[in-house]
Design a protein around this motif. Structure first.
Motif, PDB file in Angstrom:
ATOM      1  N   ASP A  31       0.798  -1.188   0.044  1.00 43.63           N
ATOM      2  CA  ASP A  31      -0.045  -0.053  -0.028  1.00 43.63           C
ATOM      3  C   ASP A  31       0.832   1.204  -0.079  1.00 43.63           C
ATOM      4  N   VAL A  32       0.993   1.672  -1.149  1.00 45.57           N
ATOM      5  CA  VAL A  32       2.083   3.004  -1.149  1.00 45.57           C
ATOM      6  C   VAL A  32       1.618   4.085  -0.755  1.00 45.57           C
ATOM      7  N   ASP A  33       0.296   4.326  -0.920  1.00 51.09           N
ATOM      8  CA  ASP A  33      -0.539   5.696  -0.389  1.00 51.09           C
ATOM      9  C   ASP A  33      -0.114   5.668   1.086  1.00 51.09           C
ATOM     10  N   ASN A  34      -0.165   4.654   1.880  1.00 54.16           N
ATOM     11  CA  ASN A  34      -0.196   4.582   3.458  1.00 54.16           C
ATOM     12  C   ASN A  34       1.168   4.142   3.924  1.00 54.16           C
ATOM     13  N   GLY A  35       1.953   3.852   3.038  1.00 50.60           N
ATOM     14  CA  GLY A  35       3.392   3.156   3.350  1.00 50.60           C
ATOM     15  C   GLY A  35       3.214   2.000   4.113  1.00 50.60           C
ATOM     16  N   LYS A  36       2.401   1.024   3.802  1.00 52.89           N
ATOM     17  CA  LYS A  36       2.417  -0.227   4.355  1.00 52.89           C
ATOM     18  C   LYS A  36       2.074  -1.311   3.855  1.00 52.89           C
ATOM     19  N   VAL A  37       2.030  -2.691   4.499  1.00 49.21           N
ATOM     20  CA  VAL A  37       1.856  -3.864   3.658  1.00 49.21           C
ATOM     21  C   VAL A  37       0.405  -4.482   4.271  1.00 49.21           C
ATOM     22  N   LEU A  38      -0.393  -4.961   3.432  1.00 51.03           N
ATOM     23  CA  LEU A  38      -1.538  -5.597   3.811  1.00 51.03           C
ATOM     24  C   LEU A  38      -1.494  -6.901   3.250  1.00 51.03           C
ATOM     25  N   THR A  39      -2.195  -7.851   4.057  1.00 48.88           N
ATOM     26  CA  THR A  39      -1.966  -9.373   3.827  1.00 48.88           C
ATOM     27  C   THR A  39      -3.178  -9.828   3.515  1.00 48.88           C
ATOM     28  N   ASP A  40      -3.273 -10.855   2.688  1.00 45.54           N
ATOM     29  CA  ASP A  40      -4.400 -11.770   2.098  1.00 45.54           C
ATOM     30  C   ASP A  40      -5.566 -10.957   1.822  1.00 45.54           C
ATOM     31  N   GLN A  41      -5.327 -10.324   0.757  1.00 41.77           N
ATOM     32  CA  GLN A  41      -6.179  -9.197   0.334  1.00 41.77           C
ATOM     33  C   GLN A  41      -6.876  -9.557  -1.203  1.00 41.77           C
TER      34      GLN A  41
END
Length: 438
Positions: free
Chosen positions: A34-44
């Motif tokens: 997630d480059v908008d928020n600078g984080k990684v989401l899992t199982d999407q």
């Protein structure tokens, strides 16, 4: 063949047949950057309708109901990558300065098509093509890709170089008496009035933005990177005409004074910035100017240029600019200058665009910042952040899949497993994608 390969291949037939346009495609992503928020989401679950993303949410068995599913559950998914300094429509650098003149328009068209395919299958779904020697060849390639005649990245093109006679955007080092045809000099301009006329000519013939050669060039014999070639007033003339046409100017500027002139004149981005100094950094920060620095290229030129016997002048200028450019880049990062990803592809082989990520991390960016430079920040540079640059509802469905974690090892971006552009699977992990050693 792995589950991923089977699912990807099956989806590719459906997508390429156009059936995806009639329904919804769901990408089951193991991890999403997630480059908008600078984080990684899992199982999407990334839901795509036609060419656009319509939603992203945690995966559930219901997410794929009544939809085609692309199983990337064992991979990291990122937005399609973006290179803001490419030369896709040119043959590329060689030891022969007359090389561009020895080709033909038809041959150049085939070369551009090959370069475009190598670029998009390496995961770069959008490029800013910052100038060609044969004027308007980039316009033709962009239009061919948009029409579906050849596969390639989304292209924003400059049409030609705005450059002084004999300057950094000219073909030089030729045998005495060589006449350069007019199609290779579409942007040559030696006064404010000529700059305005040539800028409008390029827009009238399909350019998306303007590239001004503000200083000499490393790879143009007879010019010096540190020397200014346009006055501030002449650069401002290009900026004013571009603004009048709803666009902007990118400035090739190695020298410190050339950088300062270009920033004060209002350009949107500085390309290369080899001799960027503290004053230039402060000006760029003040004006919000973007830095697009090709900090991988120096190593390629020094190695391959010597092997292929490029001119000693080019090799000397490359040695003089490589380390100082990287030092300036590092300072600019620390100062908070806007950074977008740009590689000067065409100097090195197209498709190797991701090599620069490791250099950007080495010289100050975090892995997330480096990825953002090639996604959402490049979209901001283009003024297309509402349409491109991240995995979000309403944006173009440009996605790539890679093995491993690019935030732990940025080099995994050199080995793309699958690419989706505009909701269509461009290539999957069946020997089609990524850098295959060409």
């Amino acid at each position: 063949m792995t589950k991923f390969r089977i699912a990807s291949l099956a989806a590719s037939f459906a997508l390429l047949a156009g059936t995806a346009q009639a329904g919804t495609l769901v990408v089951h992503a193991g991890r999403v950057v997630d480059v908008d928020n600078g984080k990684v989401l899992t199982d999407q679950a990334i839901r795509i309708d036609g060419e656009r993303i319509v939603g992203i949410e945690p995966w559930s068995d219901a997410a794929g109901r009544d939809a085609k599913v692309l199983d990337w559950s064992h991979h990291t998914v990122l937005p399609g990558l973006m290179d803001m300094h490419s030369h896709v429509a040119d043959e590329g650098q060689s030891a022969d300065p007359a090389g561009p003149l020895k080709s033909t328009p038809v041959r150049d068209a085939f070369i551009g098509a090959k370069n475009a395919w190598n670029t998009v299958r390496a995961g770069f779904t959008t490029v800013r093509d910052v100038g060609v020697y044969r004027g308007l060849a980039d316009v033709a390639l962009r239009d061919a890709i948009n029409a579906g005649y050849v596969p390639g990245p989304r292209m924003f093109v400059a049409g030609a170089y705005i450059t002084i006679t004999g300057g950094g955007g000219e073909i030089t080092g030729l045998p005495q008496g060589t006449v350069v045809p007019e199609e290779f000099r579409r942007g040559v301009a030696d006064s404010e009035a000529e700059v305005r006329r040539k800028v409008n000519y390029l827009f009238d013939h399909g350019a998306d933005f303007i590239k001004v050669i503000a200083t000499g060039a490393v790879l143009t014999d007879g010019t010096e990177p540190g020397e200014s070639e346009y006055s501030e007033a002449e650069i401002r003339a290009a900026v004013e005409e571009a603004a009048r046409r709803g666009s902007f100017v990118a400035a090739h500027a190695h020298g410190a004074e050339g950088i300062r002139r270009a920033v004060r004149a209002g350009v949107r981005s500085i390309e290369h910035a080899s001799y960027l100094d503290d004053e230039g950094i402060a000006l760029m920060k003040q004006h919000g100017t973007w830095l697009v620095a090709d900090i991988y290229n120096g190593d390629y030129i020094d190695t391959v240029g010597r092997q292929e016997h490029w001119s000693e002048e080019k090799l000397r200028k490359n040695r003089e600019t490589t380390d100082v450019q990287r030092e300036g880049f590092h300072k600019a990062v620390k100062a908070g200058v806007n950074i977008a990803y740009g590689t000067d592809s065409g100097v090195y082989p197209h498709g190797d665009n991701a090599r620069q990520f490791a250099y950007m991390v080495r010289y100050g960016l975090t892995p997330m910042q480096a990825i953002q430079s090639a996604t959402i920040n490049s979209a901001r540079l283009l003024g297309r952040e509402k349409q491109l640059g991240s995995i979000a509802a309403g944006k173009q469905a440009d996605l790539i899949a890679v093995d491993g974690d690019p935030l732990a090892d940025i080099e995994v971006l050199r080995h793309v497993q699958a690419v989706v552009k505009n909701g269509t699977l461009v290539c999957a992990d069946i020997g089609q994608c990524g850098n295959d050693g060409r």
